[in-house]
Design a protein around this motif. Structure first.
Motif, PDB file in Angstrom:
ATOM      1  N   GLY A  42       2.715 -18.451   3.022  1.00  0.00           N
ATOM      2  CA  GLY A  42       3.173 -17.307   2.222  1.00  0.00           C
ATOM      3  C   GLY A  42       2.479 -15.994   2.565  1.00  0.00           C
ATOM      4  O   GLY A  42       2.052 -15.776   3.701  1.00  0.00           O
ATOM      5  N   TYR A  43       2.403 -15.113   1.569  1.00  0.00           N
ATOM      6  CA  TYR A  43       1.797 -13.798   1.805  1.00  0.00           C
ATOM      7  C   TYR A  43       0.328 -13.926   2.207  1.00  0.00           C
ATOM      8  O   TYR A  43      -0.207 -13.067   2.890  1.00  0.00           O
ATOM      9  CB  TYR A  43       1.892 -12.931   0.544  1.00  0.00           C
ATOM     10  CG  TYR A  43       3.286 -12.426   0.268  1.00  0.00           C
ATOM     11  CD1 TYR A  43       4.010 -11.747   1.242  1.00  0.00           C
ATOM     12  CD2 TYR A  43       3.880 -12.613  -0.979  1.00  0.00           C
ATOM     13  CE1 TYR A  43       5.292 -11.276   0.981  1.00  0.00           C
ATOM     14  CE2 TYR A  43       5.154 -12.143  -1.239  1.00  0.00           C
ATOM     15  CZ  TYR A  43       5.857 -11.480  -0.263  1.00  0.00           C
ATOM     16  OH  TYR A  43       7.112 -11.013  -0.512  1.00  0.00           O
ATOM     17  N   GLN A  44      -0.316 -15.012   1.773  1.00  0.00           N
ATOM     18  CA  GLN A  44      -1.713 -15.200   2.149  1.00  0.00           C
ATOM     19  C   GLN A  44      -1.820 -15.287   3.670  1.00  0.00           C
ATOM     20  O   GLN A  44      -2.726 -14.694   4.271  1.00  0.00           O
ATOM     21  CB  GLN A  44      -2.268 -16.467   1.466  1.00  0.00           C
ATOM     22  CG  GLN A  44      -3.766 -16.643   1.545  1.00  0.00           C
ATOM     23  CD  GLN A  44      -4.529 -15.414   1.027  1.00  0.00           C
ATOM     24  OE1 GLN A  44      -4.074 -14.723   0.112  1.00  0.00           O
ATOM     25  NE2 GLN A  44      -5.670 -15.123   1.626  1.00  0.00           N
ATOM     26  N   GLU A  79      -4.665 -11.511  -2.802  1.00  0.00           N
ATOM     27  CA  GLU A  79      -4.976 -10.418  -1.867  1.00  0.00           C
ATOM     28  C   GLU A  79      -3.758  -9.544  -1.595  1.00  0.00           C
ATOM     29  O   GLU A  79      -3.869  -8.337  -1.464  1.00  0.00           O
ATOM     30  CB  GLU A  79      -5.472 -11.007  -0.538  1.00  0.00           C
ATOM     31  CG  GLU A  79      -6.970 -11.253  -0.527  1.00  0.00           C
ATOM     32  CD  GLU A  79      -7.414 -11.765   0.824  1.00  0.00           C
ATOM     33  OE1 GLU A  79      -7.255 -12.981   1.049  1.00  0.00           O
ATOM     34  OE2 GLU A  79      -7.884 -10.952   1.640  1.00  0.00           O
ATOM     35  N   PHE A  80      -2.601 -10.178  -1.540  1.00  0.00           N
ATOM     36  CA  PHE A  80      -1.390  -9.403  -1.246  1.00  0.00           C
ATOM     37  C   PHE A  80      -1.030  -8.487  -2.416  1.00  0.00           C
ATOM     38  O   PHE A  80      -0.279  -7.531  -2.261  1.00  0.00           O
ATOM     39  CB  PHE A  80      -0.226 -10.342  -0.911  1.00  0.00           C
ATOM     40  CG  PHE A  80       0.971  -9.623  -0.337  1.00  0.00           C
ATOM     41  CD1 PHE A  80       0.973  -9.191   0.981  1.00  0.00           C
ATOM     42  CD2 PHE A  80       2.094  -9.366  -1.112  1.00  0.00           C
ATOM     43  CE1 PHE A  80       2.069  -8.512   1.517  1.00  0.00           C
ATOM     44  CE2 PHE A  80       3.196  -8.684  -0.593  1.00  0.00           C
ATOM     45  CZ  PHE A  80       3.182  -8.257   0.721  1.00  0.00           C
ATOM     46  N   ARG A  81      -1.565  -8.789  -3.571  1.00  0.00           N
ATOM     47  CA  ARG A  81      -1.308  -7.925  -4.723  1.00  0.00           C
ATOM     48  C   ARG A  81      -2.107  -6.620  -4.624  1.00  0.00           C
ATOM     49  O   ARG A  81      -1.880  -5.692  -5.370  1.00  0.00           O
ATOM     50  CB  ARG A  81      -1.668  -8.637  -6.029  1.00  0.00           C
ATOM     51  CG  ARG A  81      -0.685  -9.742  -6.397  1.00  0.00           C
ATOM     52  CD  ARG A  81      -1.113 -10.402  -7.694  1.00  0.00           C
ATOM     53  NE  ARG A  81      -0.253 -11.539  -7.992  1.00  0.00           N
ATOM     54  CZ  ARG A  81       0.874 -11.463  -8.708  1.00  0.00           C
ATOM     55  NH1 ARG A  81       1.265 -10.306  -9.173  1.00  0.00           N
ATOM     56  NH2 ARG A  81       1.585 -12.544  -8.932  1.00  0.00           N
ATOM     57  N   ASN A 114       9.372  -5.924  -2.110  1.00  0.00           N
ATOM     58  CA  ASN A 114       9.889  -4.573  -2.340  1.00  0.00           C
ATOM     59  C   ASN A 114       8.764  -3.539  -2.330  1.00  0.00           C
ATOM     60  O   ASN A 114       8.877  -2.476  -1.710  1.00  0.00           O
ATOM     61  CB  ASN A 114      10.629  -4.539  -3.672  1.00  0.00           C
ATOM     62  CG  ASN A 114      11.477  -3.300  -3.784  1.00  0.00           C
ATOM     63  OD1 ASN A 114      12.333  -3.071  -2.949  1.00  0.00           O
ATOM     64  ND2 ASN A 114      11.204  -2.480  -4.777  1.00  0.00           N
ATOM     65  N   ILE A 115       7.655  -3.882  -2.963  1.00  0.00           N
ATOM     66  CA  ILE A 115       6.500  -2.963  -2.984  1.00  0.00           C
ATOM     67  C   ILE A 115       6.012  -2.731  -1.545  1.00  0.00           C
ATOM     68  O   ILE A 115       5.752  -1.608  -1.125  1.00  0.00           O
ATOM     69  CB  ILE A 115       5.369  -3.562  -3.860  1.00  0.00           C
ATOM     70  CG1 ILE A 115       5.821  -3.564  -5.314  1.00  0.00           C
ATOM     71  CG2 ILE A 115       4.059  -2.815  -3.671  1.00  0.00           C
ATOM     72  CD1 ILE A 115       4.892  -4.288  -6.254  1.00  0.00           C
ATOM     73  N   PHE A 116       5.959  -3.807  -0.809  1.00  0.00           N
ATOM     74  CA  PHE A 116       5.498  -3.752   0.581  1.00  0.00           C
ATOM     75  C   PHE A 116       6.368  -2.794   1.396  1.00  0.00           C
ATOM     76  O   PHE A 116       5.876  -1.969   2.155  1.00  0.00           O
ATOM     77  CB  PHE A 116       5.577  -5.166   1.150  1.00  0.00           C
ATOM     78  CG  PHE A 116       4.862  -5.358   2.458  1.00  0.00           C
ATOM     79  CD1 PHE A 116       3.598  -4.819   2.680  1.00  0.00           C
ATOM     80  CD2 PHE A 116       5.439  -6.127   3.476  1.00  0.00           C
ATOM     81  CE1 PHE A 116       2.932  -5.032   3.884  1.00  0.00           C
ATOM     82  CE2 PHE A 116       4.789  -6.339   4.674  1.00  0.00           C
ATOM     83  CZ  PHE A 116       3.526  -5.790   4.885  1.00  0.00           C
TER      84      PHE A 116
HETATM   85  P1  ADP Z   1       7.626 -16.532  -7.400  1.00  0.00           P
HETATM   86  O1  ADP Z   1       7.945 -15.810  -6.142  1.00  0.00           O
HETATM   87  O2  ADP Z   1       8.022 -17.971  -7.324  1.00  0.00           O
HETATM   88  O3  ADP Z   1       8.155 -15.816  -8.611  1.00  0.00           O
HETATM   89  P2  ADP Z   1       4.907 -15.577  -7.961  1.00  0.00           P
HETATM   90  O4  ADP Z   1       5.339 -14.715  -9.076  1.00  0.00           O
HETATM   91  O5  ADP Z   1       3.680 -16.391  -8.141  1.00  0.00           O
HETATM   92  O6  ADP Z   1       6.048 -16.621  -7.516  1.00  0.00           O
HETATM   93  O7  ADP Z   1       4.734 -14.660  -6.665  1.00  0.00           O
HETATM   94  C1  ADP Z   1       4.343 -15.221  -5.426  1.00  0.00           C
HETATM   95  C2  ADP Z   1       3.465 -14.242  -4.680  1.00  0.00           C
HETATM   96  O8  ADP Z   1       4.178 -13.006  -4.468  1.00  0.00           O
HETATM   97  C3  ADP Z   1       2.200 -13.810  -5.427  1.00  0.00           C
HETATM   98  O9  ADP Z   1       1.160 -14.745  -5.277  1.00  0.00           O
HETATM   99  C4  ADP Z   1       1.874 -12.511  -4.735  1.00  0.00           C
HETATM  100  O10 ADP Z   1       1.228 -12.714  -3.521  1.00  0.00           O
HETATM  101  C5  ADP Z   1       3.259 -11.927  -4.471  1.00  0.00           C
HETATM  102  N1  ADP Z   1       3.577 -10.991  -5.550  1.00  0.00           N
HETATM  103  C6  ADP Z   1       4.161 -11.255  -6.734  1.00  0.00           C
HETATM  104  N2  ADP Z   1       4.275 -10.143  -7.473  1.00  0.00           N
HETATM  105  C7  ADP Z   1       3.725  -9.132  -6.750  1.00  0.00           C
HETATM  106  C8  ADP Z   1       3.524  -7.743  -6.951  1.00  0.00           C
HETATM  107  N3  ADP Z   1       3.900  -7.152  -8.081  1.00  0.00           N
HETATM  108  N4  ADP Z   1       2.936  -7.046  -5.942  1.00  0.00           N
HETATM  109  C9  ADP Z   1       2.572  -7.631  -4.806  1.00  0.00           C
HETATM  110  N5  ADP Z   1       2.713  -8.931  -4.575  1.00  0.00           N
HETATM  111  C10 ADP Z   1       3.287  -9.687  -5.512  1.00  0.00           C
END
Ligand code: ADP
Length: 742
Positions: A42-44, A79-81, A114-116
């Motif tokens: 994933g994003y990690q 971290e991606f957050r 989308n944020i990315f």
């Molecule tokens: P799902 O995609 O199944 O709804 P999550 O809500 O846990 O699962 O999101 C998965 C991953 O997407 C998070 O661990 C994070 O890395 C990334 N993510 C989710 N929301 C955001 C956000 N607002 N900004 C940046 N990254 C996000």
């Protein structure tokens, strides 16, 4: 234009069918000449880079179609957050020259995407500033294309009928429910079963409908009274009194009361134990719902979405807003990413604000329809008959070959009719039974347990009435005062009803409303994109082919698998797509000698290059001369020592088995709608004869007088078949890579 380099990533909770999507993205990209990467974990993985970002080739995604979960891994990434994390992720993508990403995940993952994308330009500028990349590289990477696919078992995403993984989760739930129902019935026990779904009651609601549960608690429609525990206990008690041996309550994980207070399984258990004075068992289904092999539907959904995603990325212009791919009325649909995410989150918001009407209205119409149907099905007894209202006598019969889901449809029809205060008659053994007077009145409990049963409890056969049969049928219709008939069945059922309509002038008794409900594993009926039973048959085929493929072991072998369908290639094509068959032979296209020569050459070159397994799927009537055994002999002879060939004729296992969740859900819906339509027709003294179905997203009742116009009478199939356009995708993805594995 710069060369596209695409990366695919799975993120958030895993969902079955993600692998099919990854496979489709990789192979479609390669076929179109684009470089393609998988980002592991994933994003990690995107933040970490290095080994986590790997270039893919044709074979990297071989043999993953049938696997659950996601083979490229998923993770939650804190971290991606953070902006630092996303800057690092951007640097890693640029390092590989990646300029398009396909994100498969839930609304959280898509929000992150989308944020990315919104930050992309500024992240790139910061990388130039810090000297991580040159200004020239920055210019080459001025924009990043993003396409999202919704992978989530919850089916909670706005704008799509289904998300990748939801159908398989329902399979797991119905399997568990069927097992629980049998033990609950043996011991006359009460069970509370908790299912996943976060803020969405889809899995609980459809699971309840599919398993014939007695009650459901979902976030979108909390009980409308404060003493719901008393009402629930009373319902279950009344159900027992009416003859039910089991009592099952399904609880969605997001369930709450109308004041927004969380309802947990122990609370329901305690409330019921106190009121019923018996032990109540709790089963929390948990992660089994994410486990197991993906269903046929999820494999094909992932495949079609993955294919479409690449198509979008390759044609994307820098200014294009990111899109999510959804499915609406059986067709891929492109939705604006952020708007859809916001609407998805609006449902959660509405629930949090206790605005349940709004929450329900934001779900699809089939969701609210299902809720209404369920409320009728779970009644312990029908509403008492209103003496002031005229009642009708509606007969239900099965005709044609058995199709899984026939019983579910009959149960729904009978209960719906009884609940509206009408007399419901069951006819045994199709039209033959009707001619012989095998008609009996049904009550609420006559159909108990039918929701999940395969086969035909009423009995069915392929007899199409003619000659003196008509006299007998007319006599029985009159004798039993039948006001309308619901005929649940396949091709011969339609023919029989058509024949009755044509003979109306001679038999006035036939001047009553009749509806045909499509039930055939072949999916060869006009007026409906799906017939009940086809999804079950497809899953049986997929399950059998998975096993056949595994049996090949270390030998070099080609299988020619023959599937049913009469002259309709639906099962062959969709089965082929879901199992990665390299060749599908269908009656619609026929088979020529030249095709077979080509296929022999392809097989030979594939096995020479190291491939170990060949898989060809053949519709039973693909060609009358080039039969399955002929093909096997031909391939065997030409394959010499390179590979051996085995036939696998799947036969009647395709007609049997308990209906799949999708077939049960459709059967419930169709059964109720048909009776509703018949009652309307009776009320206005109408005599319309129709065949119903789901087409272009709506339920349609087609005039039987059009039957001959819309069918290919020689091949017993509709003139128009929507799924034929998918053929090229199935062929593209399964074509041979260098040392191909399906
Ligand atoms: P799902 O995609 O199944 O709804 P999550 O809500 O846990 O699962 O999101 C998965 C991953 O997407 C998070 O661990 C994070 O890395 C990334 N993510 C989710 N929301 C955001 C956000 N607002 N900004 C940046 N990254 C996000």
């Amino acid at each position: 234009m710069t060369q596209k380099k695409i990366a695919v990533i799975t993120s958030g909770g895993d969902a079955q069918g993600m692998n099919a999507a990854v496979r489709a993205v990789v192979r479609t990209s390669l076929e179109r000449g684009a470089d393609v990467y998988a980002i592991y974990e994933g994003y990690q993985g995107m933040v970490e880079g290095g080994e986590r970002i790997r270039k893919m080739d044709w074979d990297s995604v071989g043999g993953i179609l049938q696997l659950g979960g996601t083979t490229i891994g998923t993770a939650r990434s804190d971290e991606f957050r953070t902006r630092d994390g996303r800057r690092q992720a951007a640097r890693n993508l640029i390092e590989h020259g990646i300029n398009g990403i396909i994100v498969i995940g839930g609304d959280g993952s898509l929000t992150g995407a989308n944020i990315f994308r919104q930050e992309w330009a500024s992240l790139v500028a910061e990388l130039v500033e810090s000297g991580s990349i040159s200004a020239e590289t920055a210019q080459e990477h001025a924009c990043l294309s993003i396409v999202g696919l919704v992978g989530s078992i919850d089916n909670d995403f706005h704008g799509t009928d289904m998300t990748i993984g939801a159908d398989t989760a329902l399979h797991r739930i119905t399997e568990a429910m069927d097992a629980i129902t049998s033990t609950a019935a043996s011991h006359q026990r009460t069970f509370v079963v908790k299912v996943m779904g976060r803020n969405c009651g889809y899995l609980a609601l459809m699971g309840a409908l599919a398993s014939g549960a007695d009650w459901v608690l979902i976030p979108e429609a909390p009980p409308d009274v404060d003493n719901w525990e008393d009402v629930l206990a009373e319902r279950l008690r009344a159900g027992r009194k009416a003859g039910r041996r089991d009592s099952i309550v399904i609880l969605a994980e997001g369930a709450q009361d109308r004041h927004g207070k969380y309802i947990g399984s122990t609370e329901v258990q305690k409330a019921l134990e106190e009121r019923l004075g018996e032990e109540v068992r709790v089963t929390v289904l948990g992660h089994v719902q994410r486990g197991g092999r993906p269903s046929a539907f999820d494999r094909n959904l992932g495949t079609l979405m993955g294919y479409d995603a690449v198509d979008i990325i390759l044609n994307a212009k820098p200014e294009d807003e990111p899109v999510v791919i959804g499915i609406k009325n059986n067709r891929m649909k492109r939705l604006p990413l952020m708007e859809s995410v916001l609407k998805t989150q609006a449902v959660a918001q509405a629930i949090a604000e206790k605005d349940y009407e709004r929450a329900m209205s934001l779900r699809s119409s089939s969701f609210s329809d299902a809720f209404k149907t369920l409320r009728t099905m779970v009644r312990s007894l029908p509403h008492p008959v209103d003496p002031g209202r005229k009642h009708f006598r509606i007969a239900v019969l099965n005709a044609g070959a058995p199709a899984p889901g026939m019983n579910t449809a009959a149960r729904a029809a009978v209960r719906f009719g009884l609940d509206q205060g009408h007399v419901m008659l069951g006819i045994n053994n199709g039209f033959e039974g009707l001619a012989a007077g095998e008609v009996k009145e049904m009550n609420w409990m006559s159909v108990s347990g039918w929701a999940s049963m395969g086969g035909s409890m009423l009995g069915t056969n392929r007899k199409v009435p003619k000659g003196k049969d008509f006299y007998e049928i007319a006599r029985e219709i009159e004798k039993n005062h039948i006001d309308a008939i619901l005929c649940i069945g396949g091709w011969t059922a339609y023919e029989a009803v058509h024949a009755m309509m044509v003979n109306r002038a001679n038999f006035p008794a036939f001047n009553i409303p009749i509806v045909c409900l499509p039930a055939s594993i072949n999916n060869n009926l006009p007026g409906s994109e799906f017939s009940i039973g086809a999804d079950t048959a497809l899953n049986s085929i997929v399950e059998a082919v998975d096993k056949i493929k595994m049996s090949a072991g270390a030998t070099r072998r080609c299988f020619v698998v023959e599937v049913m369908g009469h002259h309709c290639g639906y099962l062959a094509l969709m089965g082929g797509m879901a199992t990665g068959a390299e060749r599908v032979y269908m009656s619609e296209e026929g088979v020529s000698l030249r095709d077979l020569q080509n296929d022999v050459e392809l097989l030979k070159s594939g096995f020479q290059a190291g491939k170990r397994l060949g898989l060809m799927i053949r519709n039973e009537y693909a060609n009358p001369v080039y039969t399955t055994s002929f093909m096997c002999s031909l391939f065997e002879e030409e394959g010499h020592d390179l590979f051996d060939v085995r036939p696998a004729i799947l036969g009647h296992l395709q007609q049997g088995g308990d209906p799949s969740p999708f077939d049960r859900i459709q059967a419930n819906r169709f059964g109720c709608l048909c009776v509703e339509s018949l009652l309307k027709e009776c009320a206005r003294n109408g005599t319309q004869v129709s065949f119903m179905g789901m087409k272009d997203g709506s339920i349609q009742f087609n005039d039987m007088r059009d039957f001959e116009r819309v069918i290919d009478a020689e091949h017993l199939r509709p003139k128009e078949q929507w799924w034929l356009e998918l053929k090229h995708i199935a062929s593209l993805l399964a074509q041979q890579g260098p040392s191909q594995s399906a």
